[in-house]
Design a protein around this motif. Structure first.
Motif, PDB file in Angstrom:
ATOM      1  N   ARG A  97      45.919  33.170  35.126  1.00  0.00           N
ATOM      2  CA  ARG A  97      44.790  33.521  34.257  1.00  0.00           C
ATOM      3  C   ARG A  97      45.060  33.115  32.811  1.00  0.00           C
ATOM      4  O   ARG A  97      46.161  33.304  32.302  1.00  0.00           O
ATOM      5  CB  ARG A  97      44.544  35.032  34.268  1.00  0.00           C
ATOM      6  N   TYR A 110      34.570  35.023  47.228  1.00  0.00           N
ATOM      7  CA  TYR A 110      34.684  34.863  45.781  1.00  0.00           C
ATOM      8  C   TYR A 110      34.604  33.388  45.420  1.00  0.00           C
ATOM      9  O   TYR A 110      34.885  32.524  46.235  1.00  0.00           O
ATOM     10  CB  TYR A 110      36.010  35.437  45.280  1.00  0.00           C
ATOM     11  N   ASP A 149      38.556  41.915  39.197  1.00  0.00           N
ATOM     12  CA  ASP A 149      39.556  40.845  39.130  1.00  0.00           C
ATOM     13  C   ASP A 149      40.800  41.201  39.945  1.00  0.00           C
ATOM     14  O   ASP A 149      41.384  40.346  40.613  1.00  0.00           O
ATOM     15  CB  ASP A 149      39.954  40.561  37.684  1.00  0.00           C
ATOM     16  N   SER A 193      35.224  45.130  35.450  1.00  0.00           N
ATOM     17  CA  SER A 193      35.678  43.758  35.619  1.00  0.00           C
ATOM     18  C   SER A 193      37.170  43.686  35.925  1.00  0.00           C
ATOM     19  O   SER A 193      37.601  42.852  36.719  1.00  0.00           O
ATOM     20  CB  SER A 193      35.362  42.933  34.379  1.00  0.00           C
ATOM     21  N   HIS A 210      35.954  40.437  30.970  1.00  0.00           N
ATOM     22  CA  HIS A 210      37.090  40.773  31.827  1.00  0.00           C
ATOM     23  C   HIS A 210      37.923  41.924  31.272  1.00  0.00           C
ATOM     24  O   HIS A 210      38.822  42.410  31.948  1.00  0.00           O
ATOM     25  CB  HIS A 210      37.961  39.542  32.078  1.00  0.00           C
ATOM     26  N   ARG A 236      39.911  40.720  43.616  1.00  0.00           N
ATOM     27  CA  ARG A 236      39.887  39.275  43.913  1.00  0.00           C
ATOM     28  C   ARG A 236      41.297  38.732  44.064  1.00  0.00           C
ATOM     29  O   ARG A 236      41.595  37.985  44.988  1.00  0.00           O
ATOM     30  CB  ARG A 236      39.212  38.510  42.767  1.00  0.00           C
ATOM     31  N   THR A 237      42.164  39.092  43.137  1.00  0.00           N
ATOM     32  CA  THR A 237      43.547  38.608  43.158  1.00  0.00           C
ATOM     33  C   THR A 237      44.237  39.031  44.444  1.00  0.00           C
ATOM     34  O   THR A 237      44.946  38.230  45.064  1.00  0.00           O
ATOM     35  CB  THR A 237      44.312  39.116  41.924  1.00  0.00           C
ATOM     36  N   LYS A 247      28.734  36.520  36.584  1.00  0.00           N
ATOM     37  CA  LYS A 247      29.418  36.959  37.791  1.00  0.00           C
ATOM     38  C   LYS A 247      28.459  36.931  38.940  1.00  0.00           C
ATOM     39  O   LYS A 247      27.299  37.283  38.783  1.00  0.00           O
ATOM     40  CB  LYS A 247      29.928  38.386  37.635  1.00  0.00           C
ATOM     41  N   ASP A 298      49.175  36.788  33.995  1.00  0.00           N
ATOM     42  CA  ASP A 298      48.088  36.975  33.048  1.00  0.00           C
ATOM     43  C   ASP A 298      48.608  36.641  31.664  1.00  0.00           C
ATOM     44  O   ASP A 298      49.525  37.292  31.182  1.00  0.00           O
ATOM     45  CB  ASP A 298      47.594  38.421  33.103  1.00  0.00           C
ATOM     46  N   GLU A 335      42.046  30.817  36.638  1.00  0.00           N
ATOM     47  CA  GLU A 335      40.887  31.564  36.163  1.00  0.00           C
ATOM     48  C   GLU A 335      40.854  31.577  34.645  1.00  0.00           C
ATOM     49  O   GLU A 335      41.885  31.784  33.995  1.00  0.00           O
ATOM     50  CB  GLU A 335      40.938  33.010  36.672  1.00  0.00           C
ATOM     51  N   ASP A 359      39.138  33.602  31.611  1.00  0.00           N
ATOM     52  CA  ASP A 359      38.507  34.905  31.442  1.00  0.00           C
ATOM     53  C   ASP A 359      37.831  35.044  30.093  1.00  0.00           C
ATOM     54  O   ASP A 359      38.443  34.820  29.055  1.00  0.00           O
ATOM     55  CB  ASP A 359      39.542  36.017  31.598  1.00  0.00           C
TER      56      ASP A 359
END
Length: 158
Positions: free
Chosen positions: A129, A84, A113, A109, A104, A116-117, A14, A3, A98, A100
């Motif tokens: 990200r 996703y 996230d 959120s 986010h 999803r990761t 979304k 990140d 991604e 953001d």
């Protein structure tokens, strides 16, 4: 997950995926025992993915048209992985990119996230990200980082 977020800019839509309509795509490469890991794809998200491709944020457009579209390794926009839709996906490197926006930073959120990761990582997919701020203010460094990660991942997966 890596990140590199500093600030987040434009709010992105979304989509919450429906539970049915999954199909399997066979992966070509993987990390260690991730080789040939089937990647689920929810076909019920096809219309949402197409809509997201037609309505990209300014930062997504900038990254796509000014770097990723012409990249020597195939990169997909708004790619469905499991339930996703990833902003960008490089299958050869098993990498999701991604971008953001400000939403986010919200608690819901952040949890979404993270979930999803974890799903992506189960398929041996790394998530990279970047904030919209980084795209706007440090585009060349973002491009260099993406190139470095793709190159390293392809070498390590070979």
């Amino acid at each position: 997950m890596i990140d590199f977020s500093f600030d987040r800019g434009i709010v992105k839509k979304k989509t919450q995926p429906p539970p049915s309509g999954e199909v399997v795509e066979q992966s070509e490469t993987g990390e260690g025992n991730m080789e040939k890991t089937p990647v689920m794809k929810n076909n019920n998200l096809l219309d949402a993915a197409k809509d997201l491709r037609r309505n990209m944020t300014l930062q997504e457009r900038h990254l796509w048209y000014d770097f990723l579209r012409g990249y020597p390794v195939k990169i997909y926009r708004q790619r469905i992985i499991n339930n996703y839709i990833a902003d960008f996906y490089c299958h050869a490197a098993r990498l999701v990119i991604e971008l953001d926006g400000i939403q986010h930073y919200e608690e819901d959120s952040l949890a979404y996230d993270e979930e999803r990761t974890k799903v992506f990582e189960k398929y041996g997919i790394m998530v990279l990200r970047f904030s919209n701020f980084e795209i706007n203010e440090n585009f060349s460094a973002v491009c260099r980082m993406i190139d470095k990660v793709i190159t390293e991942r392809i070498e390590s997966l070979s």
